[in-house]
Write a protein that holds these residues in place. Structure first.
Motif, PDB file in Angstrom:
ATOM      1  N   GLY B 236     -39.034  10.120   3.559  1.00 31.91           N
ATOM      2  CA  GLY B 236     -38.358  10.425   4.993  1.00 31.91           C
ATOM      3  C   GLY B 236     -37.122   9.982   4.997  1.00 31.91           C
ATOM      4  N   SER B 237     -36.859   8.449   4.827  1.00 30.29           N
ATOM      5  CA  SER B 237     -35.961   7.742   4.566  1.00 30.29           C
ATOM      6  C   SER B 237     -34.905   7.943   3.577  1.00 30.29           C
ATOM      7  CB  SER B 237     -35.600   6.534   5.022  1.00 30.29           C
ATOM      8  OG  SER B 237     -35.198   5.442   3.847  1.00 30.29           O
ATOM      9  N   PHE B 238     -34.567   9.089   2.910  1.00 26.51           N
ATOM     10  CA  PHE B 238     -33.649   9.191   1.991  1.00 26.51           C
ATOM     11  C   PHE B 238     -32.917  10.854   2.510  1.00 26.51           C
ATOM     12  CE2 PHE B 238     -35.205   7.133  -2.737  1.00 26.51           C
ATOM     13  CZ  PHE B 238     -34.773   6.084  -1.358  1.00 26.51           C
ATOM     14  N   THR B 239     -34.213  11.818   2.478  1.00 28.96           N
ATOM     15  CA  THR B 239     -33.723  12.960   3.602  1.00 28.96           C
ATOM     16  C   THR B 239     -32.554  13.032   4.678  1.00 28.96           C
ATOM     17  OG1 THR B 239     -35.709  13.132   4.246  1.00 28.96           O
ATOM     18  CG2 THR B 239     -35.885  14.305   2.467  1.00 28.96           C
ATOM     19  N   LYS B 240     -33.219  11.721   5.033  1.00 29.20           N
ATOM     20  CA  LYS B 240     -32.361  11.364   6.947  1.00 29.20           C
ATOM     21  C   LYS B 240     -31.037  11.343   6.563  1.00 29.20           C
ATOM     22  CE  LYS B 240     -33.528  12.044  11.171  1.00 29.20           C
ATOM     23  NZ  LYS B 240     -33.951  12.927  12.054  1.00 29.20           N
ATOM     24  N   SER B 241     -31.072  10.666   5.219  1.00 28.79           N
ATOM     25  CA  SER B 241     -29.776   9.537   5.292  1.00 28.79           C
ATOM     26  C   SER B 241     -29.263  10.092   4.167  1.00 28.79           C
ATOM     27  CB  SER B 241     -30.273   8.008   4.809  1.00 28.79           C
ATOM     28  OG  SER B 241     -30.469   7.586   6.352  1.00 28.79           O
ATOM     29  N   ALA B 242     -29.199  11.524   3.094  1.00 23.61           N
ATOM     30  CA  ALA B 242     -29.299  12.279   2.492  1.00 23.61           C
ATOM     31  C   ALA B 242     -28.619  11.015   1.152  1.00 23.61           C
ATOM     32  CB  ALA B 242     -27.840  12.240   2.950  1.00 23.61           C
ATOM     33  N   GLN B 243     -29.753  10.475   0.343  1.00 19.94           N
ATOM     34  CA  GLN B 243     -29.653  10.151  -0.560  1.00 19.94           C
ATOM     35  C   GLN B 243     -30.180  10.681  -1.794  1.00 19.94           C
ATOM     36  OE1 GLN B 243     -28.992   5.989  -0.619  1.00 19.94           O
ATOM     37  NE2 GLN B 243     -27.942   7.292   1.138  1.00 19.94           N
ATOM     38  N   PHE B 244     -29.537  10.568  -2.395  1.00 21.59           N
ATOM     39  CA  PHE B 244     -29.757  11.080  -3.936  1.00 21.59           C
ATOM     40  C   PHE B 244     -31.590  11.108  -3.747  1.00 21.59           C
ATOM     41  CE2 PHE B 244     -30.357  10.929  -8.391  1.00 21.59           C
ATOM     42  CZ  PHE B 244     -30.252  12.198  -9.482  1.00 21.59           C
ATOM     43  N   PRO B 245     -32.296  12.595  -4.464  1.00 21.63           N
ATOM     44  CA  PRO B 245     -31.269  13.545  -5.089  1.00 21.63           C
ATOM     45  C   PRO B 245     -31.660  14.777  -3.480  1.00 21.63           C
ATOM     46  CG  PRO B 245     -33.884  13.651  -5.528  1.00 21.63           C
ATOM     47  CD  PRO B 245     -32.963  12.862  -5.087  1.00 21.63           C
ATOM     48  N   PHE B 246     -31.228  14.064  -2.203  1.00 24.29           N
ATOM     49  CA  PHE B 246     -31.893  15.287  -0.940  1.00 24.29           C
ATOM     50  C   PHE B 246     -30.469  15.170  -0.503  1.00 24.29           C
ATOM     51  CE2 PHE B 246     -36.079  12.720  -1.615  1.00 24.29           C
ATOM     52  CZ  PHE B 246     -36.876  13.685  -2.089  1.00 24.29           C
ATOM     53  N   HIS B 247     -29.012  15.339  -1.605  1.00 25.72           N
ATOM     54  CA  HIS B 247     -27.756  14.290  -0.920  1.00 25.72           C
ATOM     55  C   HIS B 247     -27.211  16.200  -0.402  1.00 25.72           C
ATOM     56  CE1 HIS B 247     -27.569  15.512  -4.786  1.00 25.72           C
ATOM     57  NE2 HIS B 247     -26.587  15.723  -4.596  1.00 25.72           N
ATOM     58  N   PHE B 248     -27.596  16.680  -0.406  1.00 26.32           N
ATOM     59  CA  PHE B 248     -26.567  18.012  -0.235  1.00 26.32           C
ATOM     60  C   PHE B 248     -26.399  18.507   0.513  1.00 26.32           C
ATOM     61  CE2 PHE B 248     -31.374  19.540  -2.631  1.00 26.32           C
ATOM     62  CZ  PHE B 248     -31.290  20.638  -1.601  1.00 26.32           C
ATOM     63  N   ARG B 555     -28.454  21.374 -10.858  1.00 26.49           N
ATOM     64  CA  ARG B 555     -28.067  21.668  -9.316  1.00 26.49           C
ATOM     65  C   ARG B 555     -29.242  21.252  -8.529  1.00 26.49           C
ATOM     66  NH1 ARG B 555     -24.041  22.217 -11.511  1.00 26.49           N
ATOM     67  NH2 ARG B 555     -21.954  22.351 -11.664  1.00 26.49           N
ATOM     68  N   PHE B 556     -29.502  20.108  -7.621  1.00 23.62           N
ATOM     69  CA  PHE B 556     -30.639  20.584  -6.721  1.00 23.62           C
ATOM     70  C   PHE B 556     -30.500  21.352  -5.977  1.00 23.62           C
ATOM     71  CE2 PHE B 556     -29.942  15.832  -8.953  1.00 23.62           C
ATOM     72  CZ  PHE B 556     -31.452  16.028  -9.204  1.00 23.62           C
ATOM     73  N   GLU B 557     -29.219  21.382  -5.350  1.00 23.71           N
ATOM     74  CA  GLU B 557     -29.314  22.558  -3.814  1.00 23.71           C
ATOM     75  C   GLU B 557     -29.965  23.759  -4.895  1.00 23.71           C
ATOM     76  OE1 GLU B 557     -25.518  23.104  -3.084  1.00 23.71           O
ATOM     77  OE2 GLU B 557     -26.122  23.997  -1.064  1.00 23.71           O
ATOM     78  N   PHE B 559     -32.130  24.186  -6.585  1.00 21.07           N
ATOM     79  CA  PHE B 559     -33.659  24.054  -6.657  1.00 21.07           C
ATOM     80  C   PHE B 559     -33.954  24.456  -5.444  1.00 21.07           C
ATOM     81  CE2 PHE B 559     -33.665  20.123 -10.073  1.00 21.07           C
ATOM     82  CZ  PHE B 559     -34.012  21.018 -10.919  1.00 21.07           C
ATOM     83  N   TYR B 560     -33.457  23.901  -4.150  1.00 22.24           N
ATOM     84  CA  TYR B 560     -33.725  24.046  -2.887  1.00 22.24           C
ATOM     85  C   TYR B 560     -33.386  25.238  -2.627  1.00 22.24           C
ATOM     86  CZ  TYR B 560     -32.756  25.315   1.913  1.00 22.24           C
ATOM     87  OH  TYR B 560     -32.997  25.136   3.535  1.00 22.24           O
ATOM     88  N   SER B 561     -32.824  26.826  -2.966  1.00 21.55           N
ATOM     89  CA  SER B 561     -32.863  27.919  -3.377  1.00 21.55           C
ATOM     90  C   SER B 561     -33.691  28.399  -3.354  1.00 21.55           C
ATOM     91  CB  SER B 561     -31.388  27.933  -2.897  1.00 21.55           C
ATOM     92  OG  SER B 561     -30.811  27.884  -4.304  1.00 21.55           O
ATOM     93  N   ASN B 562     -33.879  28.033  -4.817  1.00 20.57           N
ATOM     94  CA  ASN B 562     -34.839  29.158  -5.451  1.00 20.57           C
ATOM     95  C   ASN B 562     -36.233  28.830  -4.917  1.00 20.57           C
ATOM     96  OD1 ASN B 562     -32.731  29.412  -7.346  1.00 20.57           O
ATOM     97  ND2 ASN B 562     -33.966  27.880  -9.575  1.00 20.57           N
ATOM     98  N   GLY B 563     -36.416  27.374  -4.430  1.00 21.68           N
ATOM     99  CA  GLY B 563     -37.793  27.083  -3.554  1.00 21.68           C
ATOM    100  C   GLY B 563     -38.001  28.053  -2.305  1.00 21.68           C
ATOM    101  N   LEU B 564     -36.787  28.223  -1.774  1.00 22.89           N
ATOM    102  CA  LEU B 564     -37.002  29.351  -0.352  1.00 22.89           C
ATOM    103  C   LEU B 564     -37.615  30.389  -0.576  1.00 22.89           C
ATOM    104  CD1 LEU B 564     -36.371  28.557   2.437  1.00 22.89           C
ATOM    105  CD2 LEU B 564     -34.108  28.524   2.348  1.00 22.89           C
ATOM    106  N   ASP B 565     -36.288  30.782  -1.435  1.00 29.97           N
ATOM    107  CA  ASP B 565     -36.937  32.249  -2.082  1.00 29.97           C
ATOM    108  C   ASP B 565     -37.632  32.978  -2.947  1.00 29.97           C
ATOM    109  OD1 ASP B 565     -33.488  32.828  -2.067  1.00 29.97           O
ATOM    110  OD2 ASP B 565     -33.448  32.498  -3.623  1.00 29.97           O
ATOM    111  N   GLY B 566     -38.726  32.066  -3.575  1.00 29.66           N
ATOM    112  CA  GLY B 566     -40.009  32.284  -4.248  1.00 29.66           C
ATOM    113  C   GLY B 566     -40.740  32.072  -2.750  1.00 29.66           C
ATOM    114  N   ILE B 567     -40.733  31.729  -1.985  1.00 29.07           N
ATOM    115  CA  ILE B 567     -41.898  31.565  -0.429  1.00 29.07           C
ATOM    116  C   ILE B 567     -41.528  32.593   0.157  1.00 29.07           C
ATOM    117  CG2 ILE B 567     -42.095  30.612   1.881  1.00 29.07           C
ATOM    118  CD1 ILE B 567     -41.418  27.768   0.720  1.00 29.07           C
ATOM    119  N   ALA B 568     -39.706  33.211  -0.217  1.00 24.58           N
ATOM    120  CA  ALA B 568     -39.978  34.747   0.939  1.00 24.58           C
ATOM    121  C   ALA B 568     -40.481  35.350   0.170  1.00 24.58           C
ATOM    122  CB  ALA B 568     -38.389  34.729   0.820  1.00 24.58           C
ATOM    123  N   LYS B 569     -40.595  36.227  -0.800  1.00 24.36           N
ATOM    124  CA  LYS B 569     -41.155  36.323  -1.969  1.00 24.36           C
ATOM    125  C   LYS B 569     -42.678  36.760  -1.957  1.00 24.36           C
ATOM    126  CE  LYS B 569     -37.748  36.621  -6.068  1.00 24.36           C
ATOM    127  NZ  LYS B 569     -37.397  35.794  -7.172  1.00 24.36           N
TER     128      LYS B 569
END
Lengths: 137, 787
Positions: B236-248, B555-557, B559-569
């Motif tokens: 929770g706190s790492f995503t909110k405060s943009a800590q590695f690996p959620f910084h992007f 590239r952590f971003e 992972f994010y976009s691949n995951g999003l595309d996967g969900i859409a598929k």
């Protein structure tokens, strides 16, 4: 083209049906009836009216867009619930005013009545929205 | 690691300039275009926006009122019952920590509001902007003042949602929408993890009150679920405060208008994770898992942020990466448990909030007044914009940590804290040293480059900004200098109470300008010289970083976009199977799901019911059943749609009669009315279809399948009802309503009393669903008309 018999009968019946709906609405707290049932009856009445005279006549008769009736009903129900928080009680708590006449008779009017009227309009508005749109389609 | 998508380079005046630029081509002469640009500059500030600045100002004054007593050690608590039945209270606490955060929020909020009233052009939806802004301010204040985990969580989610609305403020831009969604999904997912953590914590201690939780710290740390709680809180706190690996998400969030970047994405919202770590420090902190994770994650984040900042060339993006660095440093120091480490965190928090928001606002001024914020396109701005230049230099000197500035104090205490860390002191000190040196270089980058040198041709002719815009940067930059000269004062009034709030065993620590020649001072000197060297060698350095980044494969971003595309598929495939537009298919899916979901578990321990155990069936009953049976046969055999519908109505009416016979007049009435209305509505629809005879006959396999499905659902419901009626009825609710309906609710019809009084909240939900379903149906019908 609807028949003249249906048209004439409808004119008589619609008034009766709507009066009966109001009767059911008001007596609902003590006997079978209530906002939901009353709205279904009124909805049936309007449906009959629409079949006999066409949806345009019904729209003119009710004057308001049916969606607005539905939203107004919803608003009335929420509003009746908001009376309680103003007096420091939880949302939707029933508040009653009671008039006593003699020892045996009393008239109790409370926020649940307005709530039920809100239910009536919300359901009726929804039925009218759908029926009129379908008829016009 | 580096986000590859280009930042939305939209700026308010850019849009005007572009449209005006097009116009000017039509107007033929250059002079005409200059005039029109000037006209754009004279946009009127938003008066309601300016007036709304009294909200943060008033709150600031209110909080200042508490300052003397809080410094003396008083803790103020206010408690309001919110959902008493669930033990959720809206309780607020004003102690040193919440007061420090509250003051920062209101102070920055005030200047940002005043600034934004001038910054936004008249064409923008300014009232929406200010509503979001102040809604955010209140949510953020609620977050830091909350004394209950669940109310804290509610405010936490509110800040996430409002941040989403603000990043996507320019909702017509595809980039802004995408970035807003990215921030929402990442911080929202973190919020869900946080909720799990909070619920587990509540489960362990049976309390959600922060003040009560800290007393049970040992119990929590000994619990087998402690590590899970910790993990969830960290997510929770790492995503909110943009800590590695959620910084992007943070650099991408810069597509928000600049005042928002200054407020949410540097000074306040991204600090919510930091606040949470500080608040939970006495409850969860001090263990090896806590310290190790925070020091390592914070250190990596700080280094990565500062390296990426050197590489970037968009001024806003540079500042976003330095914010990531600052958040990393804060996380790292909250990992410690010594007084210097925690004091370093709180001091740097203040230092950073002051210099970063004034830098952001200054960059906004540059962007607004020149039409660009790309570092290679600007220079020599000190001449046309001396006040902005002064404020920027003051903020940057604090950022670089020059003596006499507050940043210097922050850095001294930081090194003192790093050297006394319990875990990995060498790593912490090295990370802090490198990050600070890079920060010094970045400070040079954002001041020397734009303000010195020659003035190149910029999209707009640069002029000094109006007072309302430079007020904030000057004030907050100036505070950086004043606080640097009287550090003991700031330490006594603001920082010490804040640290004491989450570190009660704090030793006295004095913030001083000069402690004598010691390790921190030497490290500070090393930082400044290393930073100077890095700035001097910035060209090869940036080339080298760019080269290195292209060769790092993760590239952590991505992972994010691949995951999003996967969900859409998956959603697409699932929709094609389950909801292909054929009503027949929908019905089959629904009925089969009910039969399998309810029927199969039921069959697993099934004992055949003894039929007619208490045969109370009368002749009338059998008659009604006979009518229903005949009607069912008529429905199946009917050769016209009208006959089928009417027969179906007879089935319904028959069931209504059964209800009536078993003493449920209300249900019978409703059933009869619903049946009537259904017949009317279905008739209206079906009469428009071609007659059955004209249709292609249904193929036999489909008929057999339909029959099987119908028989199976019918059988299942029958067996279910038989089983249900065999169980003993619990009459306690019925008895309660029978006893109370007239006394408490003045009604004799229990069904209605339940609907409109005892359970009216349910009814409210139902009529809302009814009204919305009506609107949705209306929209569908209207769409058919348009098609």
């Amino acid at each position: 083209m609807p028949s003249q018999i249906l048209k004439t009968a409808t004119r008589l019946l619609v008034g009766l049906i709507l009066t009966f709906a109001v009767y059911l609405l008001l007596r609902g707290h003590n006997a079978p009836g209530g906002g939901f049932a009353a709205a279904l009856i009124a909805g049936t009445g309007f449906a009959l009216f629409a079949i006999a005279e066409g949806p345009a006549v019904v729209r003119r008769a009710i004057r308001m867009a049916p969606q607005k009736i539905a939203m107004g009903g919803l608003g009335l129900s929420i509003g009746s619930g908001l009376a309680a928080p103003l007096t420091g009680r939880p949302f939707l708590t029933g508040i009653w005013w009671i008039w006593k006449k003699g020892h045996t008779q009393e008239l109790a009017i409370g926020t649940p009545l307005f709530f039920d009227v809100g239910v009536f309009f919300a359901v009726l508005g929804t039925i009218l929205t759908l029926i009129l749109a379908l008829e016009e389609n | 690691m580096l986000s590859s998508n280009p930042i939305d380079r939209y700026s308010w005046r850019n849009r005007q300039t572009i449209t005006l630029g097009l116009l000017s081509n039509l107007c033929l002469t250059n002079a005409a275009s200059k005039k029109m640009v000037m006209a754009a500059e004279n946009a009127k500030p938003s008066i309601p926006g300016r007036i709304s600045a009294v909200i943060p100002l008033g709150l600031f004054v209110t909080l200042i009122y508490f300052l003397p007593q809080v410094t003396a050690g008083t803790v103020f608590r206010v408690q309001l019952n919110w959902i008493p039945s669930l033990g959720i209270t809206l309780s607020l606490v004003i102690d040193g920590l919440s007061l420090l955060f509250g003051l920062i929020i209101c102070c920055v909020g005030f200047f940002v509001t005043v600034y934004a009233a001038d910054y936004l052009p008249e064409s923008a939806d300014r009232s929406r902007f200010f509503i979001y802004l102040h809604a955010f301010l209140l949510a953020m204040l609620g977050l830091v003042l909350a004394d209950n985990l669940l109310s804290l969580f509610v405010f936490w989610e509110l800040t996430t949602i409002i941040s989403y609305l603000l990043i996507g403020f320019e909702y017509e831009s595809e980039t802004a929408r995408r970035n807003a969604r990215q921030a929402l999904l990442i911080t929202g997912a973190g919020g869900l993890a946080l909720l799990i953590g909070f619920l587990l914590l509540g489960g362990i201690t049976e309390s959600y009150d922060l003040s009560r939780l800290s007393a049970q710290s040992d119990k929590i740390k000994a619990d087998p679920l402690y590590l899970v709680v910790l993990l969830m809180v960290f997510i929770g706190s790492f995503t909110k405060s943009a800590q590695f690996p959620f910084h992007f998400w943070l650099p991408n969030a810069m597509s928000a208008p600049t005042p928002i970047s200054a407020f949410l994405h540097s000074a306040t919202m991204v600090k919510a994770g930091i606040y949470l770590l500080a608040r939970l420090h006495p409850i969860l902190g001090g263990t090896a898992a806590w310290m190790g994770t925070l020091v390592i994650a914070g250190g990596i984040t700080a280094l990565m942020g500062s390296v990426l900042a050197i590489k970037a060339s968009d001024l806003k993006r540079i500042l976003a990466f330095t914010t990531i660095m600052a958040l990393g440093i804060l996380t790292m120091f909250l990992g410690g448990k010594t007084t210097p480490a925690l004091t370093a965190a709180m001091t740097f928090l203040m230092v950073h909030s002051l210099y970063k928001s004034s830098l952001f606002l200054a960059v906004g001024i540059i962007d607004h007044q020149t039409g660009t914020r790309i570092i290679d396109q600007i220079g020599g701005l000190w001449k046309p914009m001396p006040i902005t230049a002064l404020a920027t230099v003051a903020a940057a000197l604090s950022m670089a940590g020059f003596p006499l500035f507050f940043g210097f104090i922050g850095k001294e205490i930081m090194y003192k804290g790093a050297l006394t860390e319990d875990l990995f002191p060498v790593f912490a000190t090295t990370a802090a040293l490198l990050a600070n040196a890079l920060m010094t270089a970045v400070a040079g980058l954002v001041t020397i480059k734009p303000f010195l040198g020659v003035l190149p041709e910029t999209p707009l002719e640069p002029r000094e900004a109006p007072v309302a815009m430079w007020l904030g940067p000057v004030f907050m930059g100036g505070l950086g200098l004043i606080f640097g000269i009287v550090p003991d004062w700031v330490g006594h009034w603001l920082i010490e109470p804040a640290v004491r709030a989450f570190h009660p065993s704090m030793e006295d620590i004095q913030l001083k300008l000069f402690y004598g020649i010691n390790e921190p001072l030497l490290l500070s000197i090393a930082t400044l010289s290393l930073g100077g060297t890095l700035y001097w060698k910035k060209r090869p350095l940036r080339r080298f970083i760019g080269y290195a980044l292209t060769h790092i494969p993760i590239r952590f971003e991505q992972f994010y976009s691949n995951g999003l595309d996967g969900i859409a598929k998956i959603a697409k495939i699932q929709t094609a199977i389950l909801q292909n537009g054929s009503l027949h298919r929908y019905l089959c899916v629904i009925i089969a799901a009910v039969v399998l979901g309810v029927g199969l578990p039921f069959l697993s321990d099934y004992t055949p019911p003894a039929l007619m155990q208490n045969s109370d069936s009368s002749l009338t009953g059998w008659l009604v059943i006979g009518i229903i049976t005949i009607a069912v046969i008529a429905v199946v055999m009917a050769k016209s749609r009208l006959l089928a519908i009417c027969s179906l109505g007879v089935v319904g009416a028959g069931i209504a009669m059964l209800f009536l016979m078993y003493g449920a007049p209300d249900v019978a009435l409703t059933q009869l009315l619903v049946e009537t209305l259904t017949v009317i509505i279905v008739t209206l629809v079906l009469l428009r279809l071609p007659s059955l005879k004209a249709c292609r006959p249904t193929p036999s396999p489909v008929k057999i399948w339909n029959g099987l499905l119908a028989v199976s659902i019918g059988t299942m419901v029958t067996v279910l009802i038989l089983a249900v009626t065999r169980t003993k009825l619990d009459r306690s609710l019925t008895n309660f309503f029978e006893a109370n309906s007239y006394i408490a609710a003045h009604g004799r019809n229990i069904v209605n009393v339940i609907l409109v009084d005892f359970r009216s909240f349910d009814t409210l939900g139902e009529i809302t669903v009814v009204a919305l379903a009506g609107l949705a149906g209306y929209a569908l019908i209207q769409r058919r008309k348009v098609d």
